[in-house]
Write an enzyme that holds these catalytic residues in place. Structure first.
Site, short mmCIF file in Angstrom:
data_model
loop_
_atom_site.label_atom_id
_atom_site.label_comp_id
_atom_site.label_asym_id
_atom_site.label_seq_id
_atom_site.Cartn_x
_atom_site.Cartn_y
_atom_site.Cartn_z
N GLU A 1 3.50 -24.53 8.96
CA GLU A 1 4.50 -23.94 7.93
C GLU A 1 5.79 -23.50 9.06
OE1 GLU A 1 5.89 -19.71 7.13
OE2 GLU A 1 4.08 -19.68 6.35
N GLU B 1 2.75 -12.46 15.33
CA GLU B 1 2.68 -12.32 13.93
C GLU B 1 1.37 -11.86 13.94
OE1 GLU B 1 3.85 -15.55 11.51
OE2 GLU B 1 3.27 -14.15 9.57
#
Lengths: 450, 437
Positions: free
Chosen positions: A70, A147
């Protein structure tokens, strides 16, 4: 107005579709499903492309690849330079982003309605023509590890939630975090990403949703032009994941962390999800969650634990039936100061036992139905949320008809339906119970929390 | 008595076509309260936003947390209704009512169906005019806020925010948490809440906006009914905050794999003639999206963070320019060095023509996209009223962005950006970083 320790109730948000008639759908020859949701109040459009591939479709050993890809989808194609996708959208006054879950991966842009052609062209382009340079994927791997640091490893609540989920799903890949296990993320490669991309990123595995100030004919013409020529993927098999074995023994976990200031107890039960043409049980569970925890003041858990017994600061119940495979029905209670987790859990279980015996008070049942009906009207105010609702449904095995029938199915739920669903699901032998505690607390008390 | 001025909204930049109109009606209720209205009859509900300027900054000395506790209690019993009665009534009407307090304002957001609007208004009125502040509700909600305060003590982002605010604003209300401390909260009495309500919720500081299925005459009546009996005058506003920020690094030790960083320097007033140049400049430096300089240098090129942004924060009583990111403990020193370098480079050289044009196209093109729902439009309008902007601002705003030149941006970058005066607050176990003065 209070920040709670867990996601805010999803129960009522799960209700309600658009008014029938505003939603149009058609399929292209290459298998792409297209849904158009009209809203002509403002000259704005949202494009979303949803792939029926999420982290639960990953092969063992490469957890996080769905999410990594993604990120890499912004690294360019033959005609769009790395990083330019978002820049082009922004230079046209739009904004864009993407998201990954267990069951789907989605990409969206919000932009002035007359710019729709540009973003459809770009989104179609990257469905089949992604280019990944050596440098780009290595730098991006560092970004997703940051992240993970930020979302999970810096947050004891997120760490414990990840651990509980792994215990809940012994065999089903829902037990693996979407972002991936750290050691597997560190080993992800360009080839892993390309393998994933080439298998799943194709029109026959995607749903295109165009929502806003558009006409279906125009969307159809643009979709034929830009998405129509894309070749379908041959490698998409039946979407069949390993299922859970029967759970025969209750699972209990505890977690201590010095960063925890407010202890809480959680309970999650394995629960059926919404199935195409068969959403009744999920509707009953949705109402049950709303009754138990949908209101911070009047729901059954809040009233009993916060108001009457005063043993809790917060109580939560949640169920989101939009899932490809079995999902969970979740409860949580944060005890009031001086109340142990054991006593909070006991009080929670007593409330559940009472509900299973006596049902939901009739007036409360009626209020929940009223709110769900009103939610249908309020939901129309955000066409982007409607788009999201259809995308989620269509990538988790539901149909447009299922989405549109859902409010009526919710409205038709009876007390008996709720009791039957509660009896089936609220069984501790099929549950994971978690105690979240500050460092230094003993398993029986929270008095050491200061 | 109702004065109506139509301001049609946004004809946009040359690059984009004219946008559909949001027609703002400026009205004054029979009782003299100003409100803005956008009629939108396609859905049978109305969003209503009410904002009282002042907010938690009006907490009396020694009573930190009173305004927030008071606001939280407005929905916990009113008139003859207990907390449970009130919630039950609201749910039976399927109305959304929310009450919040921030540094600058107490805000009330309501969504109500047309079919039972009068009943919802009556309910909301009782919350605004006759809240009970029952002792059991006070105790229950106070315990919830205490739990938030305790959680904030071990939350790295909250620690970073609090540390930065204290360095920036010291003993001014902006320098401490609106929740108060465990000590200040413990000392609050029912009388303090009554006083906090009188101080913060008065007719001399109201902004009202409504969007939805309602007309001007009806709105005028509703506003008078809801707000007409509030006191005419509230407490005096606190003074402007003195900014105490100096350049350097403040490390707060916290055991976590990643460091949370808040950074900032002095900012610019919202009504400064250079505000729009600064706004465009900040967008190039650290605005939304992936193309800003900081995002490009710190994330895209080096992978040092998941996200970094900067923002101008012109609040009622202070102006700062802040940013934030998180980075692994081993990498955070490099991330800070890169941030400083970007800041210094832009301060010295401004931005490129291409960056300026891209920023202007984005900012002008995305502005109309904000107006995409009743609640969101009402929120924007009430914010404009509170800023003292005219309704015509929705038409003119993009021309202010368009008017910014490359020279403006260069000049404002030189005027405002002080790389040596950037303060970085770092919460974590950063490698190679220590607190400096």
């Amino acid at each position: 107005m209070f920040r709670v320790l867990w996601p805010i109730a999803l129960a009522l948000c799960a209700a309600a579709p658009a008014m029938a008639g505003e939603v149009t759908s058609f399929d292209l020859k290459n298998g792409l499903k297209v849904v158009v949701i009209e809203d002509h109040r403002a000259p704005v459009v949202t494009q979303m492309v949803w792939y029926r591939a999420g982290s639960a479709d990953e092969k063992p050993g490469v957890s996080g690849i769905a999410h990594f890809l993604e990120h890499l989808m912004f690294k360019g194609t033959d005609t769009v330079a790395p990083g330019d996708f978002s820049k082009l959208v922004e230079a046209n006054g739009g904004s864009d982003n993407a998201f990954t879950s267990w069951d789907y991966t989605g990409y969206f842009q919000r932009i002035a309605a007359d710019r729709l052609e540009l973003v459809m062209k770009m989104e179609a382009d990257r469905m089949r023509n992604l280019k990944l340079s050596e440098d780009d994927w290595k730098t991006e791997l560092q970004v997703i590890i940051e992240e993970r640091n930020q979302r999970t490893d810096s947050d004891p609540g997120a760490i414990f939630s990840e651990q509980r989920r792994a215990a809940q799903f012994l065999n089903h890949p829902y037990g693996t975090p979407v972002i991936g296990w750290r050691q597997e993320m560190e080993g992800l490669t360009r080839q892993d990403a390309l393998d994933w991309y080439r298998t799943y990123y194709a029109p026959n595995d995607a749903v295109l949703i165009i929502a806003g100030d558009v006409m279906p004919d125009k969307v159809k013409a643009l979709a034929e032009t830009y998405y129509g020529p894309l070749a379908p993927s041959e490698g998409i098999g039946e979407r069949k994941r390993p299922q859970e074995p029967a759970q025969l023994s209750e699972r209990r976990m505890s977690f201590k962390d010095p960063r925890v200031a407010q202890p809480y107890v959680t309970r999650s039960y394995l629960a059926p999800e919404r199935d195409a043409g068969d959403q009744k049980k999920a509707a009953a569970l949705t109402i049950l969650a709303a009754a138990l925890g949908g209101s911070s003041q009047t729901s059954i858990l809040a009233k009993a634990l916060q108001f009457d017994q005063k043993v809790a600061l917060y109580a939560y119940a949640g169920y989101d039936g939009t899932s490809y495979d079995d999902t969970t029905f979740d409860l949580a209670v944060a005890p009031a100061p001086g109340v142990s987790l054991a006593d909070a859990e006991k009080a929670m279980d007593a409330v559940l036992a009472d509900v299973m015996k006596n049902g939901i008070p009739a007036e409360q049942f009626a209020r929940i139905k009223t709110q769900i009906r009103a939610e249908n009207i309020y939901a129309e105010d955000s066409v982007a949320s409607l788009a999201r609702r259809y995308g989620e449904a269509l990538t988790t095995g539901l149909t447009i008809a299922d989405v549109q029938e859902w409010p009526a199915i919710l409205d038709a739920v009876t007390q008996e339906d709720v009791l039957a669903a509660a009896a089936e699901v609220l069984d501790r032998r099929r549950a994971v119970t978690g105690w979240m505690m500050p460092e230094g607390a003993t398993d029986n008390t929270t008095e050491l929390m200061q | 008595m109702i004065r109506v001025i139509f301001a049609t909204a946004f004809a946009v930049v040359a690059a984009l076509p004219a946008q559909a109109a949001v027609q703002i009606q400026e009205l004054t209720s029979p009782g003299g309260i100003r409100a803005w209205l956008v009629e939108e009859h396609s859905l049978p509900f109305t969003a209503l936003e009410i904002r009282f300027e002042g907010g938690t900054s009006l907490d009396a000395p020694g009573k930190r947390g009173a305004t927030l506790l008071m606001t939280s209690l407005l929905e916990e019993g009113a008139g003859k209704m207990t907390s449970q009665d009130f919630a039950t009534a609201r749910e039976a009407l399927a109305a959304d009512l929310s009450f919040d307090a921030g540094d600058d304002a107490v805000t009330i957001s309501a969504q109500m169906l047309t079919e039972n609007r009068d009943q919802v208004v009556a309910l909301l009125k009782s919350a605004l005019t006759e809240p009970r502040f029952d002792q059991d509700a006070i105790d229950r909600v106070r315990a919830q806020i205490e739990s938030i305060i305790r959680q904030d003590e071990t939350d790295p982002s909250a620690i970073a925010g609090r540390t930065f605010d204290y360095l920036a604003f010291g003993d001014h209300p902006y320098g401490s948490s609106k929740y108060g401390t465990l000590e200040s909260l413990a000392g609050l009495t029912r009388d303090d809440l009554v006083a906090a309500k009188a101080a913060t919720m008065s007719r001399d500081r109201i902004s009202v906006a409504a969007v939805g299925d309602i007309d001007a005459a009806t709105l005028g009546k509703i506003i008078d009914d809801l707000l007409g009996s509030l006191p005419a005058k509230g407490a005096a506003m606190p003074p402007h905050a003195m900014l105490g920020l100096t350049g350097g690094v403040t490390v707060s030790d916290f055991d976590s794999p990643q460091s949370v960083v808040n950074f900032g320097q002095a900012g610019i007033r919202r009504d400064d003639p250079d505000f729009f140049a600064a706004y465009v400049l900040n967008h190039v430096l650290g605005g939304d999206g992936f193309s800003a300089r900081l995002m490009d240098e710190v994330r895209e090129k080096r992978g040092l963070t998941y996200g970094i942004g900067s923002y101008l924060v012109p609040v009622n009583l202070a102006e700062t320019w802040q940013g934030s990111f998180s980075s692994a403990n081993e990498k955070v020193a490099e991330a800070i060095a890169v941030t400083r370098k970007v800041w210094a480079d832009v301060a010295a050289n401004g931005v490129t023509e291409k960056e300026l044009e891209a920023a202007k196209t984005y900012l002008t093109g995305s502005y109309p996209l904000r107006f995409d729902g009743n609640g969101r439009i009402a929120d924007i309008l009430v914010g404009m009223m509170a800023e003292g902007l005219p309704a015509s601002y929705v038409n003119d705003r993009n021309s202010y962005v368009e008017a910014v030149t490359l020279d403006d941006v260069k000049r404002v970058a030189k005027r405002l950006m002080t790389p040596d005066a950037l303060r970085f607050v770092v919460v974590g176990k950063p490698v190679g970083l220590e607190t400096t003065n």
